[in-house]
Design a protein around this motif. Structure first.
Motif, short mmCIF file in Angstrom:
data_model
loop_
_atom_site.label_atom_id
_atom_site.label_comp_id
_atom_site.label_asym_id
_atom_site.label_seq_id
_atom_site.Cartn_x
_atom_site.Cartn_y
_atom_site.Cartn_z
N ARG A 1 5.82 5.51 -6.43
CA ARG A 1 4.37 4.99 -7.46
C ARG A 1 3.96 5.71 -8.37
O ARG A 1 3.49 4.18 -8.98
CB ARG A 1 3.54 5.73 -6.32
N ASP B 1 1.33 -1.45 0.10
CA ASP B 1 -0.19 0.11 0.05
C ASP B 1 0.92 1.08 0.21
O ASP B 1 0.58 1.92 -0.54
CB ASP B 1 -1.18 -0.11 1.24
N THR C 1 2.83 1.91 -3.71
CA THR C 1 1.68 2.04 -4.66
C THR C 1 0.85 3.11 -4.46
O THR C 1 0.75 4.12 -5.18
CB THR C 1 0.91 1.02 -5.05
N GLU C 2 0.75 3.88 -3.00
CA GLU C 2 -0.27 5.10 -2.61
C GLU C 2 1.27 6.57 -2.71
O GLU C 2 0.32 7.26 -2.78
CB GLU C 2 -0.99 5.37 -2.13
N ARG C 3 1.81 6.42 -1.33
CA ARG C 3 3.29 7.47 -1.10
C ARG C 3 4.77 7.36 -1.75
O ARG C 3 5.06 8.13 -1.17
CB ARG C 3 2.92 6.91 0.55
#
Length: 304
Positions: free
Chosen positions: A159, A150, A153-155
């Motif tokens: 990403r 997570d 991919t998000e932060r």
């Protein structure tokens, strides 16, 4: 072929030539279509990355991509212990699938660091991580792997290089047990590779993620008879699965650069994260035992 009628009827001038030319054009189109079908199918796969693979290319210490890396401090993340992100330097091929790699009991990310640049150079973003403590059990490691995905991919700074719908997990020992836990918890994962895995839970009928279980014939920490083999056997027959048992190897084989682990990991990740069927040739027909492989089981064809 078109032949001139031998009856009393006549043919319009040039018709025979036009028909012959049309037939030739149709034949040429059919021929080109037939010849170009494999290439056309390959081009239709938007996730295919890199040149056509060979045995030499999947066994090479480095693939076709130059690799960059960045460190992630444990102070800026939550749910896991930080780590190192390896990624293809070039952005010319668009986004890539991503993989989190987790160490085993009492170990740190350095024990799996060799796998980071090796996989990244084949066209993946790879995050080798530390766990919150070196004593964390498989269920905790599984949750930490998902937290790392997570974050990645998000932060993370990488990403924008990642396709968040194409993710996988790899882990060693208790990290291998955590790999199965992560796949069980998040069915959307595209690939899982437990390396000489250890877990008190021996059955995994809930796992639908394509899973390659790697054991070692000389493993006395997580013997294959009570860990890797029952893990593999308990996976549902509807799940793409394979079992690779390393020959003349110990529980700690994944902690050193290992060509057999790398080549089959690359092939598995390419086949299921990138949906790249060019790599299926290395997985089906099933590899036969040799000096590196004690045993190999699996289902072929894959992706069915």
């Amino acid at each position: 072929m078109h032949s001139t009628p031998r009856t009393g009827t006549t043919q319009a001038p040039g018709l025979s030539r036009r028909l012959a030319a049309s037939a030739a054009a149709v034949a040429a189109v059919v021929g080109l279509t037939t010849l170009s079908t494999p290439g056309a199918q390959a081009a239709d796969n938007p996730y295919e990355r890199g040149p056509a693979p060979t045995r030499a290319s999947i066994e090479a210490p480095r693939g076709p991509y130059a690799v960059s890396q960045t460190s992630v401090s444990s102070l800026v993340v939550s749910g896991f212990g930080g780590g190192t992100i390896y990624y293809p330097t070039s952005t010319g091929d668009g986004t890539f699938g991503a993989v989190v790699v987790t160490p085993g009991f009492t170990a740190t990310e350095s024990s799996m660091a060799w796998l980071g640049p090796r996989l990244a150079s084949q066209g993946f973003v790879v995050f080798t991580i530390d766990t919150l403590t070196t004593l964390d059990q498989p269920d905790s490691r599984g949750r930490q792997m998902l937290a790392a995905l997570d974050y990645l991919t998000e932060r993370s700074s990488a990403r924008t290089r990642i396709d968040g719908t194409r993710l996988g997990v790899i882990g060693h020992s208790m990290g291998g047990g955590g790999t199965l836990e992560a796949a069980k918890s998040r069915p959307s994962l595209k690939a899982a590779i437990p390396l000489t895995p250890w877990n008190l839970d021996k059955t995994w009928p809930e796992v639908t993620t394509p899973t390659l279980v790697v054991g070692a014939d000389g493993d006395t920490v997580a013997p294959v008879a009570t860990h890797a083999k029952p893990f593999y056997s308990s996976l549902p027959s509807s799940t793409d699965r394979a079992y690779l048992e390393l020959n003349n190897a110990t529980h700690f084989a994944p902690n050193l650069s290992n060509t057999t682990i790398a080549k089959y990991s690359v092939s598995w990740l390419k086949r299921f994260i990138d949906d790249d069927t060019r790599y299926e040739q290395f997985l089906c027909p099933l590899p036969v035992p040799d000096r590196d492989i004690e045993e190999y089981r699996g289902t072929c064809p894959l992706g069915g």
